[in-house]
Design a protein around this motif. Structure first.
Motif, mmCIF file in Angstrom:
data_model
loop_
_atom_site.group_PDB
_atom_site.id
_atom_site.type_symbol
_atom_site.label_atom_id
_atom_site.label_comp_id
_atom_site.label_asym_id
_atom_site.label_seq_id
_atom_site.Cartn_x
_atom_site.Cartn_y
_atom_site.Cartn_z
ATOM 1 N N THR A 17 46.029 33.858 40.133
ATOM 2 C CA THR A 17 47.173 34.776 40.285
ATOM 3 C C THR A 17 48.054 34.322 41.455
ATOM 4 N N VAL A 18 47.411 33.955 42.553
ATOM 5 C CA VAL A 18 48.173 33.494 43.727
ATOM 6 C C VAL A 18 48.943 32.229 43.376
ATOM 7 N N TRP A 19 48.270 31.330 42.700
ATOM 8 C CA TRP A 19 48.912 30.060 42.298
ATOM 9 C C TRP A 19 50.112 30.339 41.379
ATOM 10 N N LEU A 20 49.905 31.240 40.438
ATOM 11 C CA LEU A 20 50.967 31.583 39.501
ATOM 12 C C LEU A 20 52.162 32.187 40.244
ATOM 13 N N TYR A 21 51.860 33.028 41.221
ATOM 14 C CA TYR A 21 52.941 33.675 41.977
ATOM 15 C C TYR A 21 53.733 32.638 42.762
ATOM 16 N N SER A 22 52.997 31.654 43.287
ATOM 17 C CA SER A 22 53.707 30.607 44.051
ATOM 18 C C SER A 22 54.628 29.807 43.153
ATOM 19 N N LEU A 23 54.308 29.700 41.886
ATOM 20 C CA LEU A 23 55.154 28.937 40.957
ATOM 21 C C LEU A 23 56.310 29.769 40.421
ATOM 22 N N SER A 24 56.016 31.025 40.063
ATOM 23 C CA SER A 24 57.014 31.817 39.339
ATOM 24 C C SER A 24 57.760 32.824 40.212
ATOM 25 N N GLY A 25 57.138 33.252 41.312
ATOM 26 C CA GLY A 25 57.777 34.228 42.192
ATOM 27 C C GLY A 25 57.721 35.647 41.673
ATOM 28 N N THR A 26 57.029 35.864 40.580
ATOM 29 C CA THR A 26 56.872 37.227 40.052
ATOM 30 C C THR A 26 55.512 37.346 39.344
ATOM 31 N N LEU A 27 55.030 38.566 39.251
ATOM 32 C CA LEU A 27 53.772 38.802 38.515
ATOM 33 C C LEU A 27 53.948 39.936 37.509
ATOM 34 N N GLU A 28 55.208 40.318 37.260
ATOM 35 C CA GLU A 28 55.485 41.460 36.372
ATOM 36 C C GLU A 28 55.152 41.153 34.915
ATOM 37 N N LEU A 86 50.316 41.740 37.462
ATOM 38 C CA LEU A 86 48.997 41.120 37.614
ATOM 39 C C LEU A 86 48.270 41.598 38.872
ATOM 40 N N LEU A 87 49.050 41.877 39.919
ATOM 41 C CA LEU A 87 48.427 42.309 41.179
ATOM 42 C C LEU A 87 47.717 43.654 40.977
ATOM 43 N N PHE A 111 46.756 44.928 38.197
ATOM 44 C CA PHE A 111 45.645 44.685 37.276
ATOM 45 C C PHE A 111 44.430 44.175 38.046
ATOM 46 N N LEU A 112 44.682 43.234 38.928
ATOM 47 C CA LEU A 112 43.595 42.607 39.698
ATOM 48 C C LEU A 112 42.873 43.625 40.582
ATOM 49 N N LEU A 113 43.663 44.513 41.206
ATOM 50 C CA LEU A 113 43.061 45.515 42.093
ATOM 51 C C LEU A 113 42.099 46.419 41.322
ATOM 52 N N PHE A 114 42.575 46.929 40.202
ATOM 53 C CA PHE A 114 41.727 47.830 39.412
ATOM 54 C C PHE A 114 40.565 47.071 38.758
ATOM 55 N N TYR A 115 40.809 45.809 38.431
ATOM 56 C CA TYR A 115 39.780 44.970 37.817
ATOM 57 C C TYR A 115 38.601 44.811 38.780
ATOM 58 N N GLU A 116 38.925 44.606 40.052
ATOM 59 C CA GLU A 116 37.863 44.452 41.052
ATOM 60 C C GLU A 116 37.204 45.792 41.372
ATOM 61 N N LEU A 117 38.016 46.859 41.365
ATOM 62 C CA LEU A 117 37.432 48.188 41.578
ATOM 63 C C LEU A 117 36.399 48.490 40.484
ATOM 64 N N LEU A 118 36.716 48.043 39.282
ATOM 65 C CA LEU A 118 35.790 48.243 38.162
ATOM 66 C C LEU A 118 34.460 47.537 38.428
ATOM 67 N N THR A 119 34.544 46.319 38.948
ATOM 68 C CA THR A 119 33.311 45.578 39.272
ATOM 69 C C THR A 119 32.468 46.374 40.267
ATOM 70 N N LEU A 120 33.131 46.845 41.322
ATOM 71 C CA LEU A 120 32.402 47.533 42.387
ATOM 72 C C LEU A 120 31.857 48.887 41.919
ATOM 73 N N ALA A 121 32.590 49.533 41.027
ATOM 74 C CA ALA A 121 32.149 50.858 40.553
ATOM 75 C C ALA A 121 31.036 50.744 39.520
ATOM 76 N N HIS A 158 49.951 37.550 26.099
ATOM 77 C CA HIS A 158 51.189 38.175 25.612
ATOM 78 C C HIS A 158 52.207 38.443 26.720
ATOM 79 N N ASP A 159 51.746 39.011 27.823
ATOM 80 C CA ASP A 159 52.708 39.531 28.808
ATOM 81 C C ASP A 159 52.878 38.643 30.039
ATOM 82 N N VAL A 160 52.022 37.637 30.200
ATOM 83 C CA VAL A 160 52.219 36.687 31.303
ATOM 84 C C VAL A 160 52.822 35.396 30.748
ATOM 85 N N TYR A 161 52.132 34.802 29.785
ATOM 86 C CA TYR A 161 52.625 33.539 29.211
ATOM 87 C C TYR A 161 53.607 33.795 28.063
ATOM 88 N N GLY A 162 53.344 34.826 27.301
ATOM 89 C CA GLY A 162 54.142 35.026 26.075
ATOM 90 C C GLY A 162 53.497 34.202 24.978
#
Lengths: 439, 498
Positions: free
Chosen positions: B180-191, B132-133, B135-145, B265-269
Motif C-alpha cells: 500500500t505504501v509503495w502504491l501510494y508513492s507511485l500514484s499519490g492516492t489510495l481512493e 486502501l488506508l 481498509f488496511l486499518l480495519f483489516y488489521e483490527l480484524l486480525t487482532l479481534a 476492481h477498485d484499485v487496478y480496475g
C-alpha cells in the motif's frame, strides 16, 4: 384456458406432494401418495394448454405448462405412481403417513411432477435432481441389502450425470439466451457448436435412465423383495431420463449421425444383453429389471435413429409414448405376478443375492482403499508439513513471543485492555477529526 | 454532519460501542450482556436497511475524517460495500443468537462477546472503507479481534492455532501495508474508484505495479486462504462453533476475498489488471486452491476440519470469478460471497449442534444421527447439497454464473475445474449424509445432553434452520427483485459498462 383456477391447479401438481412430504402434514393420513396425485389427476381433465411463468425462480426463465407431450406424460406418471404406491407398504394403513419411506417417495414424486411440467432446461434439471436424490432416499430407507446397494450405485451415477448435464446446460446457454425447450430447439438447429452439449445431454440422461452398461443398479434394485419397485423405477428415474432426452434435444429437426448411430447401436446391444441375461441368469425379480433395460435400450435405439435420420423420427417417434405406456402395462402385470408368487410360494431371490455378494465384495475392496487413502492424507501429509514448517519457523518457535502468547488468560486480559484502549483512542481521534472538519 | 455522512459511522458504532461496554460487564450479568448484544445487532440491521434503501435509490453515504496529510479515513457506502455489510449484519444477528445458546454457562463470556462484536465492527468497517488506508486499518483490527476468539478455549491446541493464525495474518498484513505504501508513492492516492486509479500511470511503472499486485494478493490471500497461505484455517477450527461460523462465513476469509475484489476492481480496475496480465495467474491459483481444498477435505476424519478445507476450496470461487475478468463470471464470484456465507454458516452451526448435543466431532460418529437430530441433519443436507451445487440451492446459481462466465471468457478449462470441484464435494459430503440418514444409530452417543422433547436447544436450532432456509430461498428465488443475485448484477453492470 389460462384462468386463475387452472394456474393454481398447475402449481399444486408439484406443490401437493412437496407439502405432503412434511411428516406433520400427513400424519395418520391413509393413501398419502394418492392424495398427492389428486391435483395432477384433476389437471388432466382440463382441456387445452395451461401455463404459468415463474420469472423470479432459479435463473429467471422457469415456468410450468401442460401441453400435448406433458399431458400424455403426466397421465402416464399418475397411473404408474398410483399403481406402484398401491402395491407399496399397505397404503390404506394410517401409519403409512408417519413412515420416512413415504416422505422420500413424496419428494421423489414432487420432482417427477415438476420435471414433466417444466418448460425450460434449468427447471427440468432442478426437478429431476430432486426426483433422483429423493429416490435414493426411498431405495435406502428400510430397504433390503439389494435396494441399498442399488441406491449407492445410482447415487454415483446421478452425481456424474448431474455434472455432465450441468456442463451441457452451460454450453446450451452460450448457444442460446432462451433456455426454454421451444427456444433452444431452434438455436440448436442453427448452431454448429451444439454437438458437444448434445453428447453430454445423451450421456447424462443415459446414466440417469440406467442404459446399458450403466444398468447394474437396476438389476440390484430388481433383486429387492419389493415387487412394486420395478414399476416405480420405470415410472420414475428411467422414463425421466428418457423424457430429458426428448425434451432437451430437437429430435426430428436436426441430423446428428455421429451421435445417433452409436446410440442406436448401444440401444440394440442393451436389448440383446437384457434378453440374454433375463433368459439365462436373472432371478424372478431381476427379470423385471431386464424388461426395463430392454425397453430403455429399444427407446434409446429409436431416439438414436431419430438423431441419425430425422425422417425416421418423424415416422417412428410417435412410437415412444406407446412403448413407454406398454412398458408400464407389462411391468404392472409383472408386479402383480410377483406379488401373487411371493404370497403363494415365498420364492427365494438367491440368484440376486449371489450376484450382489460379488458386488459387496468389490465395494468392500473400494472401502478398504478409501480407508488407506484417508489415513495417508490424515497421518502422513500433516506430519510432513509440520516437519517442514518446524524447520522453516524454528526461529518463531524459539522466540519469546511464543511464551508470551502461551500464557493463556493473562495475555488475553491484556489483549482486551490493549484493544479497548486502542479503540477508545481511535474513537477520540475520529471525533476530533469530525469536530475540526466541521469547525 | 448530516444523516448521510453520519450513517456509516453509526453502523460501525452499533457493534463497536456494545463491544466495548461488554468488556467491562461481569460474567454474571447475563441479561445485560444479552440485551447489549441483541440491541447492537438489531440496531445495525435497521441502519443497514436504511442505507441499503438509500444506495439502491442513488443516495451518497460518505464520511471523511482527516488522519494523515492528504490521506483521510473514508467510510463510503456503495453497492459492493453493501453486499458484505448486509451479509455480515444479517449473519451477525443470527450468529449472536447461536453464540448465546452455545456458550451458556461457559467461562469468559464477556470477553468472548466483546471480541465477537469487534470482529463484526472490523468487517463492516473494511466493507465500507473508501480507500486502501481505511481498509488496511480495519483489516488489521480484524486480525487482532479474532485472535482471542480462536484461543478462547485456552487449550494447547487452541493456543497453537492462535499463534499460527497470528503468524500468517500479521505477515500478510505487513505485506499488504508495504504494498500500500509503495502504491501510494507511485500514484499519490489510495481512493477506491469504480474503474481503479492506476490505469493513467506511465508504462514504466508497469513492472512495479505487477509486483505490487502480487504482494497485495499474497497479503490478502492469507485471509482468503489461497494455497499455499491457507495453513492457519484448518487449525483455527479448534475455536468454538460460532467463531468458526463467523470466521468461515462472514469475517476473516470474506475479508480476504473482499479485499481481492477491491484490489482487482477498485484499485487496478478490471481492464487495466487484465492488460497487465495478472488476472490469469490469479485464476490459476484460485483454481488450484479449489481443487486442493476439496482433495484435502476428502481425506479428513474430523467434521470441522473437513468443513475448514471445504472453505479453502469454496472461498476461492470468489477470487476465481473476479480473476476471469468477465461480467458474468464476476457476478458468479460476487454472489458466491453471500451464497458461500449462508451455506457454510449452516454447516458450522450443524457441526456445533452435533458437538454440543451428542458430543459428535468425528465423521465416523455420525452414523444414524439423522434419526436423533432430524432438523439439524436436514439443515446440514441443504448446506451440503448447496456446496455440491445441486439445483435449486444457492451453490448452483454461483456455479452457473462462474461456468457461463468462463465459457464467455474462452477459458473452458475453468468449467472442468468447477466440475471436478462438484464431484469432489459430492465425494466428501454424500457419504456423510448417507451415514447420517440411512445407517443405524449406535447404542449410545459420545456425550449426549438431553433437551426434553426437542432435539437440541432452541437457540442452537433456530439460527441453523434460518440459515438453511436462506440457502434454499436465495437459490430458488435467485432472480427475485431483492435477491443478492440481482444486487450483484447491479454492481457488475456499473463495473463493466463502457
Amino acid at each position: 384456458m389460462n384462468d386463475l383456477t387452472s394456474v393454481f391447479l398447475l402449481l399444486t401438481v408439484p406443490l401437493a406432494p412437496l407439502l405432503m412430504a412434511i411428516p406433520g402434514l400427513r400424519r395418520n393420513l391413509p393413501w398419502p401418495v394418492h392424495w398427492a396425485l389428486l391435483p395432477a389427476g384433476v389437471l388432466l381433465l382440463i382441456p387445452g394448454r395451461v401455463s404459468v411463468e415463474l420469472p423470479w425462480m432459479l435463473l429467471g426463465q422457469s415456468g410450468l405448462a401442460i401441453d400435448a407431450l406433458s399431458r400424455w406424460w403426466l397421465a402416464m406418471s399418475v397411473v404408474l405412481w398410483a399403481v406402484a404406491a398401491a402395491f407399496l407398504d399397505s397404503p390404506g394403513n394410517r401409519q403409512i403417513g408417519s413412515s420416512p419411506r413415504t416422505t422420500w417417495l413424496l419428494l421423489s414424486l414432487t420432482g417427477q411432477m415438476g420435471l414433466v411440467l417444466a418448460t425450460d432446461l434449468v427447471g427440468f434439471f432442478a426437478f429431476s435432481s430432486l426426483m433422483g436424490y429423493a429416490f435414493i432416499g426411498f431405495l435406502t430407507v428400510n430397504g433390503d441389502a439389494n435396494s441399498r446397494y442399488a441406491a449407492k450405485v445410482y447415487l454415483v451415477l446421478l452425481v456424474i450425470a448431474d455434472i455432465a448435464l450441468f456442463e451441457a446446460l452451460l454450453v446450451f446457454a452460450t448457444i442460446s439466451l432462451d433456455l426454454s425447450f421451444a427456444g433452444l430447439a431452434e438455436s440448436i438447429a442453427l448452431s454448429s457448436a451444439a454437438g458437444f452439449a448434445m453428447l453430454l445431454t445423451v450421456a447424462g440422461f443415459s446414466l440417469r435412465a440406467g442404459l446399458w452398461p450403466s444398468h447394474n443398479w437396476l438389476l440390484a434394485a430388481g433383486g429387492s423383495a419389493v415387487p412394486a419397485l420395478g414399476l416405480l423405477l420405470w415410472g420414475g428415474p428411467v422414463t425421466a431420463g428418457l423424457l430429458g432426452i426428448l425434451r432437451w434435444l430437437p429430435l426430428g429437426v436436426i441430423r446428428a449421425a455421429e451421435l445417433g448411430i452409436p446410440m442406436l447401436l448401444l440401444g440394440l446391444v442393451a436389448v440383446l444383453y437384457a434378453l440374454w441375461f433375463g433368459l439365462t441368469r436373472a432371478s424372478p425379480g431381476q427379470r423385471t429389471a431386464c424388461v426395463i433395460i430392454a425397453l430403455t435400450g429399444a427407446l434409446m435405439a429409436i431416439i438414436g435413429g431419430g438423431l441419425a435420420y430425422p425422417g425416421f423420427w418423424q415416422h417412428y417417434g410417435k412410437l415412444v409414448p406407446a412403448v413407454i405406456a406398454g412398458g408400464g402395462f407389462v411391468l404392472t402385470l409383472s408386479c402383480l405376478g410377483m406379488m401373487v408368487r411371493q404370497r403363494e410360494q415365498k420364492f427365494s431371490v438367491a440368484a440376486g443375492v449371489s450376484e450382489t455378494n460379488l458386488m459387496f465384495r468389490f465395494e468392500g475392496w473400494l472401502e478398504a482403499r478409501a480407508y488407506q487413502l484417508r489415513h495417508a492424507g490424515q497421518d502422513n501429509l500433516p506430519r510432513l508439513l509440520s516437519a517442514a514448517r518446524g524447520r522453516l519457523f524454528s526461529i518463531w518457535h524459539l522466540s519469546e513471543w511464543k511464551n508470551r502468547l502461551d500464557s493463556g488468560e493473562h495475555i488475553l486480559r491484556r489483549w482486551s485492555i490493549a484493544i479497548v484502549l486502542f479503540l477508545l483512542l481511535a474513537t477520540l481521534t475520529t471525533l476530533a477529526g469530525i469536530l475540526s472538519d466541521s469547525g | 454532519m448530516n444523516w448521510n455522512s453520519a450513517l456509516p459511522l453509526l453502523i460501525v458504532g452499533s457493534s463497536l460501542l456494545p463491544g466495548i461496554v461488554i468488556f467491562f460487564l461481569a460474567e454474571e450479568r447475563v441479561v445485560a450482556r444479552t440485551a447489549l448484544n441483541m440491541t447492537g445487532a438489531l440496531v445495525k440491521m435497521v441502519l443497514v436497511g436504511f442505507m441499503l434503501w438509500g444506495v439502491y435509490y442513488g443516495e451518497q453515504f460518505e464520511i471523511r475524517i482527516p488522519m494523515l496529510p492528504d490521506l483521510d479515513l473514508v467510510l463510503r457506502a456503495g453497492p459492493l460495500a453493501m453486499l458484505l455489510v448486509t451479509l455480515s449484519s444479517v449473519l451477525w444477528l443470527v450468529t449472536t443468537i447461536y453464540a448465546i445458546g452455545y456458550l451458556e454457562n461457559s467461562p469468559h463470556r464477556s470477553r468472548f462477546f466483546g471480541f465477537f462484536s469487534l470482529c463484526v465492527t472490523a468487517t463492516v468497517g473494511l466493507s465500507l472503507a473508501g480507500n486502501l488506508l481505511t481498509f488496511l486499518l480495519f483489516y488489521e483490527l480484524l486480525t487482532l479481534a479474532t485472535y482471542p476468539l480462536i484461543v478462547h478455549r485456552g487449550t494447547e491446541v487452541a493456543r497453537l492455532a492462535g499463534r499460527n493464525y497470528l503468524a500468517y495474518t500479521l505477515a500478510g498484513g505487513a505485506l499488504l501495508l508495504l504494498s500500500t505504501v509503495w502504491l501510494y508513492s507511485l500514484s499519490g492516492t489510495l481512493e477506491f474508484t469504480t474503474r481503479g486509479f492506476l490505469s493513467g500511470l506511465d508504462d514504466t511503472h508497469h513492472p512495479a505495479l505487477i509486483l505490487i499486485f502480487i504482494m497485495m494478493i499474497a497479503g490478502l490471500g492469507v485471509k482468503a486462504a489461497l494455497i499455499p497461505l491457507h495453513g492457519w484455517l484448518p487449525q483455527a477450527m479448534v475455536a468454538p462453533a460460532p467463531v468458526s461460523a463467523l470466521l468461515h462465513a462472514v469475517a476473516v476469509v470474506k475479508a480476504g476475498a473482499f479485499g481481492i475484489v477491491r484490489v482487482v476492481h477498485d484499485v487496478y480496475g478490471i481492464e487495466f489488471a487484465s492488460s497487465l496480465g495478472v488476472t490469469l495467474p490469479l485464476a490459476i491459483v484460485a483454481s488450484a486452491t479449489i481443487i486442493y481444498g476439496s482433495l484435502r477435505a476428502l481425506f479428513q476424519v474430523d467434521l470441522k476440519r473437513l468443513l475448514a478445507f471445504s472453505t479453502v476450496s469454496q472461498v476461492s470461487y470468489i477470487a476465481l470469478g473476479v480473476a476471469l475478468a468477465e461480467p458474468v463470471a464476476t457476478i458468479g464470484g460476487l454472489v458466491h460471497l453471500v451464497h458461500q456465507g449462508v451455506q457454510k454458516i449452516t454447516l458450522f452451526f450443524c457441526a456445533g449442534n452435533l458437538a454440543e448435543t451428542l458430543g459428535i466431532h468425528k465423521i465416523s460418529e455420525m452414523r444414524g444421527v439423522g434419526r436423533r437430530m432430524p432438523w439439524t441433519m436436514a439443515a446440514f443436507s441443504i448446506g451440503a447439497f448447496g456446496m455440491i451445487g445441486a439445483p435449486p440451492l444457492t451453490g448452483f446459481v454461483s456455479k452457473w454464473y462462474l461456468g457461463s462466465g468462463a465459457l464467455e471468457a474462452g477459458l473452458d478449462w475453468v468449467v472442468l475445474v468447477l466440475a471436478a470441484s462438484s464431484l469432489l464435494n459430492a465425494a466428501y459430503f454424500l457419504p456423510i449424509l448417507h451415514a447420517a440418514w440411512f445407517k443405524s444409530p449406535p447404542d449410545s452417543w459420545p456425550q449426549e445432553h438431553k433437551f426434553g422433547r426437542r432435539e437440541t436447544a432452541w437457540a442452537l436450532l433456530a439460527p441453523t434452520l434460518i440459515t438453511a432456509t436462506l440457502t434454499l430461498i436465495l437459490g430458488l428465488f435467485a432472480t427475485a427483485p431483492i435477491s443478492p443475485l440481482e444486487w450483484v448484477r447491479f454492481i457488475a453492470s456499473r463495473g463493466f459498462t463502457p
